[in-house]
Write an enzyme that holds these catalytic residues in place. Structure first.
Site, PDB file in Angstrom:
ATOM      1  N   GLY A  52       0.841  -1.199   0.000  1.00  0.00           N
ATOM      2  CA  GLY A  52       0.000   0.000   0.000  1.00  0.00           C
ATOM      3  C   GLY A  52       0.870   1.241   0.000  1.00  0.00           C
ATOM      4  O   GLY A  52       0.494   2.290   0.525  1.00  0.00           O
ATOM      5  N   TYR A  71     -15.694  -4.866   6.382  1.00  0.00           N
ATOM      6  CA  TYR A  71     -14.363  -4.270   6.538  1.00  0.00           C
ATOM      7  C   TYR A  71     -13.860  -4.457   7.963  1.00  0.00           C
ATOM      8  O   TYR A  71     -12.714  -4.835   8.193  1.00  0.00           O
ATOM      9  CB  TYR A  71     -14.443  -2.779   6.195  1.00  0.00           C
ATOM     10  CG  TYR A  71     -13.177  -2.003   6.459  1.00  0.00           C
ATOM     11  CD1 TYR A  71     -12.977  -1.340   7.667  1.00  0.00           C
ATOM     12  CD2 TYR A  71     -12.169  -1.927   5.496  1.00  0.00           C
ATOM     13  CE1 TYR A  71     -11.816  -0.626   7.909  1.00  0.00           C
ATOM     14  CE2 TYR A  71     -11.012  -1.206   5.732  1.00  0.00           C
ATOM     15  CZ  TYR A  71     -10.832  -0.558   6.938  1.00  0.00           C
ATOM     16  OH  TYR A  71      -9.685   0.145   7.176  1.00  0.00           O
ATOM     17  N   VAL A 131      -7.128   9.152   9.735  1.00  0.00           N
ATOM     18  CA  VAL A 131      -5.916   9.696   9.130  1.00  0.00           C
ATOM     19  C   VAL A 131      -6.280  10.660   8.010  1.00  0.00           C
ATOM     20  O   VAL A 131      -7.253  10.459   7.292  1.00  0.00           O
ATOM     21  CB  VAL A 131      -5.052   8.569   8.521  1.00  0.00           C
ATOM     22  CG1 VAL A 131      -3.651   9.092   8.198  1.00  0.00           C
ATOM     23  CG2 VAL A 131      -4.984   7.367   9.444  1.00  0.00           C
TER      24      VAL A 131
END
Lengths: 321, 345
Positions: free
Chosen positions: B38, B167, B197
């Protein structure tokens, strides 16, 4: 369950196991309906931890319905040491089976959970709404989470695609064709094997643990009859507990005594309290089942134990042990 | 937190602590190679920048990969990547992510894809002998019914919010799998739990992105078109926001010095929690927006609060200083305005 112009083909994974064999027998004994084709598969037919093999199996069989029993299972002592394997292998099996079922258009999947996956810290009796209310017992957290995630994945298939993928939650199952291995197997078959050996060698029966933990036992043939009913008539996505009532809970000591009596054992019975007891109790409510089937009759415990012991004695050579 | 080292003090003894306090992860005769999955995302880019700005140590090789390098939902591709890179350490950030509105509709995909990614990465890491993996969880995965503040021991204490259960469970299972690798094989696979974030290189897509980048993009569009800013929801839910650059510095610290298998929350303190309305106001101020601000209360609010305790972090790093919220928002808005064309949106 058949639709116009269509027939019903039920694929049963884990078909050679304790529950799978019981379903085979009750179907053969008359629980099957005309127009239904029941296909029982085992690890010989496909390695369900392999996505490609699982998909190939589903394309070959083309089931309309699935009873999913296949899993990597073990008793308390094996689970404790191999949490990673129990987690990973079972997640792979479950994902491969559920997704292959989805991709070939299976109308309904009934998977198999277990009361041992419930939260360790809980009130009793436990019921179907409580599965995810806290962490499971640490001894077999890998296995427990893998089973819990079947319910999560069922709900996700329903939410995203409207599928009827559901599950049952049996308490401790026992019966013919079980795994009677003393190290790896579950408590009741383990006791049966131990009594058999104790009789042959004239030694004592040593029960692991204190004998005080309590369990609800369900005979595999009773579970099989209920599985067939669920496949046909239970359409909720939320799972259903399949168990005798709370009033029929017995201690491990009482279970040992039932085996001793059934096998006519007269030697000494001792308890090795250095061995782990596992969870003290897992009392489950069968109220939901009783709402649907108020008149369902379970085989009496001692009779079921007797039949199982007789099967083991008669089939000792080929029994899994 | 000192980790800059002069070349003269290089030392390759195991877990040697340098004269200025940074742990050298290399072992005798070996070097350190950190694989960051990622790597092109919000957090990955921030780690790239802090490493380039001096957080990296001599002898460390940092490799940032993205979906261009391998499809991590594919076991074979993941294994091939690990065999090619041969990392000694992994920071695992790759995931299928989305904001509230996308998660609600695709719980199956969020569950399956993320489970596959996580299993492939963790098991490939195990198989090639990676010494440490630091994965990334999220405070949104905590139990919906809970007391506050939430802390690291509470992750599995009840079901997550139903809006993104796919998720949430996939992320939770990273922690389960970490503990299983430790129990069966003694591996140090761990995880961090950031709160919300934000920063440069985020996904600013209004439909799919998270709340702060979504607000920034909306204000940009509202300015361009002379229209109002419409904030989804009531504006009342509260969040702790962590700037990606601060998170990146903390990630590097965790990789080097945090050795528990239990995860660690990385967040500003509870006293720095803000409402969505206050966050919107910070963006409005940073971007000098003078139009109308309205709230579309027909849109879902998501969880009302997720207040997390950063006590564990503060026990390890009592003196870590976070970038002030308004400054971080200003920097992010400036980045977005300057990079509008190529920003993900």
């Amino acid at each position: 369950m058949s639709e116009p112009g269509g027939s019903v083909r039920v694929l049963v994974t884990g078909g050679s196991g304790l529950v799978g064999r019981a379903i085979q027998e009750v179907v053969a004994d008359g629980a099957g309906l005309p127009g239904e084709d029941w296909v029982f598969v085992s690890s010989k037919d496909a390695d369900l931890t392999d996505a490609a093999q699982t998909r190939a199996l589903f394309e070959k069989v083309r089931p309309t319905h699935v009873i999913h029993l296949a899993a990597m299972v073990g008793g308390l002592f094996r689970n404790i040491k191999y949490n990673l394997d129990f987690w990973r292998k079972n997640v792979h099996i479950n994902d491969n089976v559920l997704h292959s079922a989805f991709e070939v258009g299976v109308r309904k999947v009934v998977s198999c959970l277990s009361t041992c996956i419930f939260p360790d810290k809980t009130t009793y009796p436990i019921d179907e709404t409580m599965i995810h209310n806290g962490p499971p017992h640490s001894s077999n957290f890998g296995y427990s989470y893998a089973k819990r995630m079947i319910d999560v994945q069922n709900r996700a298939y329903f939410q995203q695609h409207g599928c009827t993928f559901t599950a049952v939650i049996p308490t401790n199952v026992f019966g013919p064709h079980d795994n009677f291995n003393i190290e790896d197997g579950h408590v009741l078959p383990g006791l049966i094997h131990k009594v058999h050996l104790a009789k042959s060698s004239g030694s004592a029966l040593t029960v692991w643990g204190t004998g005080r933990p309590r369990r609800q036992f369900i005979y595999s043939r009773d579970l099989a009859r209920l599985f067939v009913w669920v496949l046909r008539e239970y359409n909720e996505v939320e799972p259903i507990i399949l168990s005798v009532g709370e009033e029929d809970e017995v201690s491990i000591q009482e279970a040992a005594e039932a085996v001793v009596e059934a096998m006519d054992f007269h030697g000494e019975v001792t308890f090795d309290t250095t061995k782990s007891d596992g969870q003290f109790k897992k009392t489950a409510s069968n109220r939901k089942l009783r709402t649907y089937l108020p008149n369902f009759r379970f085989t009496p415990f001692k009779q079921a134990v007797k039949e199982t012991c007789a099967w083991f004695t008669q089939n000792y050579e080929q029994a899994r042990k």
